[in-house]
Design a protein around this motif. Structure first.
Motif, PDB file in Angstrom:
ATOM      1  N   SER A  16      -5.583  -0.844  -4.361  1.00 19.44           N
ATOM      2  CA  SER A  16      -4.663   0.505  -3.321  1.00 19.44           C
ATOM      3  C   SER A  16      -5.485   0.541  -2.257  1.00 19.44           C
ATOM      4  O   SER A  16      -4.724   1.648  -1.605  1.00 19.44           O
ATOM      5  CB  SER A  16      -5.055   1.397  -4.606  1.00 19.44           C
ATOM      6  N   SER A  92      -0.735   7.687  -1.375  1.00 16.56           N
ATOM      7  CA  SER A  92      -0.953   6.236  -2.361  1.00 16.56           C
ATOM      8  C   SER A  92      -1.498   6.852  -3.787  1.00 16.56           C
ATOM      9  O   SER A  92      -2.516   6.730  -3.732  1.00 16.56           O
ATOM     10  CB  SER A  92      -2.085   5.855  -1.455  1.00 16.56           C
ATOM     11  N   HIS A  94      -1.054   6.218  -7.881  1.00 14.63           N
ATOM     12  CA  HIS A  94      -1.147   5.180  -9.256  1.00 14.63           C
ATOM     13  C   HIS A  94      -1.671   5.871 -10.253  1.00 14.63           C
ATOM     14  O   HIS A  94      -1.381   5.488 -11.215  1.00 14.63           O
ATOM     15  CB  HIS A  94      -2.358   3.849  -9.312  1.00 14.63           C
ATOM     16  N   HIS A 113       1.959   2.832  -6.304  1.00 13.77           N
ATOM     17  CA  HIS A 113       1.476   1.465  -7.407  1.00 13.77           C
ATOM     18  C   HIS A 113       2.414   1.174  -8.434  1.00 13.77           C
ATOM     19  O   HIS A 113       2.216   0.481  -8.709  1.00 13.77           O
ATOM     20  CB  HIS A 113      -0.245   1.482  -7.189  1.00 13.77           C
ATOM     21  N   ASN A 165       6.068  -0.681  -5.086  1.00 13.28           N
ATOM     22  CA  ASN A 165       5.301  -1.729  -4.453  1.00 13.28           C
ATOM     23  C   ASN A 165       6.021  -3.161  -5.332  1.00 13.28           C
ATOM     24  O   ASN A 165       5.726  -4.342  -4.276  1.00 13.28           O
ATOM     25  CB  ASN A 165       3.714  -1.852  -4.628  1.00 13.28           C
ATOM     26  N   PRO A 186       3.572  -4.764  -1.131  1.00 14.75           N
ATOM     27  CA  PRO A 186       1.543  -4.377  -0.126  1.00 14.75           C
ATOM     28  C   PRO A 186       1.284  -5.247   0.829  1.00 14.75           C
ATOM     29  O   PRO A 186       2.020  -6.605   0.550  1.00 14.75           O
ATOM     30  CB  PRO A 186       0.913  -4.465  -1.972  1.00 14.75           C
TER      31      PRO A 186
END
Length: 365
Positions: A16, A92, A94, A113, A165, A186
């Motif tokens: 990440s 960004s 997750h 993600h 992604n 990514p």
């Protein structure tokens, strides 16, 4: 345009953080917000001197070693960041970064993600690994994960646009949050894996050896194919299981963790890279393709986005020894079809330059 980038936390340079690095290159004047920053000094170069804003979690007791234990506070912490005055917020995420609160005049684009896996489809595994299956601790943890799911689904409505992604993650987003996401693969450092030009002598598998990677299945498959050589690189909790699967097989070489130059060499000289995991994407697969190496992969997850079936690799249908053996034998029978130049060309579509170009386009659209 005034830009803010929101990232969950900084404690290592991993997958990440590669995405964060490219975001900062796209928007070098952006301000960076993270829940906590414990990144070692030697790994800070990719921030290019940017000093992140941190949340109150940075100052919590024992946060440096145990910040993940404050999971229940992370939604509150991410909502405390002040986003007024920014034209664009790029997150960004997750875990919780996509839940940052923005005003009506701010565009929020979130790169996902994965939805929070330990709160959704991996809840059982999380409870087992944390020793929280029963008793009061188990009851509290289940209640906490229930609350996290409610927050996670509600906060998924906050971004104006979601980027996934892989197609696999886009499907999980649709299932979990009932939202559509645009796929943006990514970035991969394809320059770090130059195409091999020498003889190719073995099959390779290189990954962290954890249960879901299923490296032991690959080793067991090559036990049944003594005429084919396999080299295994990597370490982790499942290493004893992998060693046992390879025990007594002279055609299997288990190296453990290797330095990066040696890893590149192993991939460059491989006939094919074998991969049995179900990954969200699979950066190692693109790195192998950059080296001109065909792929033999389990056909679920991000591998389906990477492999050009019959041209740069083959996909097998089941995570089983028989399925891997069948795919490897099928590859050997038609090995000349899989040309290094085609593999390299495929990898270049996942380069860092392509990612930055597509990210800017997705933000502007």
């Amino acid at each position: 345009m005034k830009v803010a980038i929101v990232h969950e936390w900084l404690d290592s340079y991993a997958g990440s953080e590669r995405v964060l690095e490219q975001m900062l290159l796209c928007f070098p004047d952006a301000e960076l917000f993270v829940l906590c920053d414990f990144l070692p000094e030697g790994q800070r170069g990719f921030l290019h001197g940017v000093v992140p804003h941190t949340s109150f979690l940075q100052r919590m007791p024992f946060a440096r070693r145990m910040f993940r234990n404050y999971l229940q506070l992370m939604p509150i912490a991410i909502e405390q960041f002040e986003m007024r005055g920014f034209d664009l917020v790029l997150s960004s995420s997750h875990a919780v970064a996509k839940g940052v609160v923005t005003g009506p005049g701010t565009r929020h684009v979130s790169y996902i993600h994965s939805p929070m896996r330990y709160a959704w489809d991996l809840q059982g595994q999380y409870l087992r690994q944390s020793g929280s299956e029963g008793g009061l601790k188990g009851a509290y943890t289940r209640w906490l994960l229930h609350r996290l799911r409610l927050w996670d689904q509600a906060s998924a409505a906050r971004p104006d646009k979601l980027l996934a992604n892989s197609r696999y993650i886009a499907e999980r987003i649709r299932k979990t949050w009932r939202r559509d996401a645009e796929v943006l693969h990514p970035p991969v450092d394809v320059a770090g894996f130059p195409m091999g030009t020498g003889p190719r002598t073995h099959f390779a598998v290189a990954s962290r050896q954890v249960p879901y990677k299923r490296v032991e299945l690959v080793a067991e498959a090559f036990r049944r194919m003594p005429d084919l050589r396999l080299v295994v690189a990597g370490d982790g909790p499942s290493a004893p299981l992998v060693a046992k699967a390879a025990e007594g097989a002279p055609n299997i070489q288990v190296l453990g963790r290797v330095p990066q130059p040696r890893l590149v060499e192993l991939v460059q000289t491989a006939r094919a890279f074998v991969f049995a995991a179900e990954e969200d994407f699979g950066i190692a697969l693109v790195e192998a393709q950059a080296a001109g190496t065909p792929l033999i992969c389990y056909g679920r997850g991000g591998a389906a986005d990477i492999v050009r079936e019959g041209e740069t690799g083959l996909l097998f249908a089941e995570q089983s020894v028989d399925s891997i053996v069948g795919a490897v034998r099928a590859f050997v029978a038609e090995e000349n079809r899989f040309q290094p130049a085609a593999c390299r060309s495929n990898a270049e579509d996942f380069s860092e330059e392509k990612f930055r170009e597509r990210l800017k386009g997705a933000v502007a659209a």
